[in-house]
Design an enzyme around this catalytic site. Sequence first.
Site: not given
Ligand code: ADP
Length: 487
Positions: A160-161, A184-185, A238, A260, A294
């Site tokens: 989201w950032n 998948k945003p 993420g 990343e 990040c």
């Molecule tokens: P942040 O801490 O920046 O929110 P995340 O790693 O939780 O980072 O999220 C980054 C992306 O990963 C988002 O699109 C989130 O929906 C996705 N995400 C989080 N958990 C999962 C999962 N179990 N499987 C697939 N995508 C995921």
Amino acid sequence: MTNQVRLQLEDETLLRDQMFIGGEWRSATRVFDVIDPATSEAIIAVADGGASDAQSAVEAASAAWPAWRSLTGKQRSAALKQWHSLLVKHAGDLARIITAEMGKPLREARGEVGSGSDYVEWYAEEAKRAYGEVIPSYDAGIRLVVIEQPVGVAVAITPWNFPFATIARKVAPAMAAGCPVVVKPAEDTPLSALAMVELADRAGIPPGVFNVVTARDPVAVGYELTSNPLVRKVSFTGSTEVGRLLMRQSSDTIKKVSLELGGNAPFIVFDDADLDAAVQGTMISKYRNGGQTCICANRIFVQDTIVAEFAERLSAAASSLTVGVGTAADTDIGPLINAEALAKVTRLVDDAVAGGAKTMIGGRPHDLGGTFYEPTVVTGVGLDMAIANEEIFGPVATLFTFSTEEEAIALANATPYGLAAYLYTRDNGKVWRVGEALDYGMVGVNTGVFMTEVAPFGGIKQSGIGREGGRQGLREYMESKYLAIGL
Ligand code: ADP
């Protein structure tokens, strides 16, 4: 008042609430609200997709692959240029959408649209330059050639950032290479992705080449996207924790992965540095995006001889920052993304203070309420404190001291992460010695900004695998094929 009016978009049809699969807008049985973090109000409700939607998107992408890969680089380049020109044309609306769903100041959102669009332009150009290689043969009767081919259906899971730029940095090289993509945003910020795919559709990108699946809970969709055998590439930005999970899920079908992930960036200031420049660099690296990047300076190491002076100057600069809603012209720092983010920043600062650290400025949630947090400078931080070991992701600068070059390098490298590092010095020898010794994928020397589409961005150690940007970024979506040709 409709949401479109509230957002004041020039082109209201950029605000979409459905998924885009196989060239068609599709709803889901459920919806979820996208929240404006500045007001905590819902902007719009978007489709809450599931595993079957992800599967449809992968199948649509797979069906689109043969035709898309068969185009010449020049033809794909033309399509990407068309998309780029629409992104530029609608930059104002795209920035308004980013600010609405993510909270950053409009000025920074405009910057994000500009830099994200630059990746699209760059990969439109690079599409024509996926060069192979001719290898001098070991045998007079055989010729050896290497060609570069698209890997296949690519998946992009984004945070989201930077809801616009992180998608541009994945989708543009994938499409340039000849790969269809399923995006998948992040659940907090799906609207930028939907506006981007709307413009790609208008630009004539063929159905199935660019798909977007939105979901409130990423687990089921994420599992499908990382386990479906038709997917050949997963690119994720993420947290390290989720990156590890996605890599594990991708391993059964041996997908190519780019990750990343999180960082714990050291920012080293030597006593021979231009102190004003170092303070200015810290301001950019630390407080841009409200500290939610990040590559934000997470541990600021200042040589003991100048630390008091540096802390004073940094505090003076940081206390002039204006906190407010992203749509106000004078805002430097918007809200944190959500309540969990506020709770994390609050916990880290409170824990540091309880352990003996001192706040020079800030140190608490802002009087504006909601998820706003005060620009903060903390000194006397211990290396074993949580704030020194977790990504802060908020407008909080933490100062540590060191006395020698060797100590600075050792402290900077004492982390499992290896994304970005910074150093300030006017000694050319030190630039090279420290620059080479830092275990990081990127090192900023006498600069707090180094993000550009022309250079490879990425980390080492637990900060990730692969690079985005530069000529290297295209290769993440290609495989080398070696042909031995008998005469
Ligand atoms: P942040 O801490 O920046 O929110 P995340 O790693 O939780 O980072 O999220 C980054 C992306 O990963 C988002 O699109 C989130 O929906 C996705 N995400 C989080 N958990 C999962 C999962 N179990 N499987 C697939 N995508 C995921």
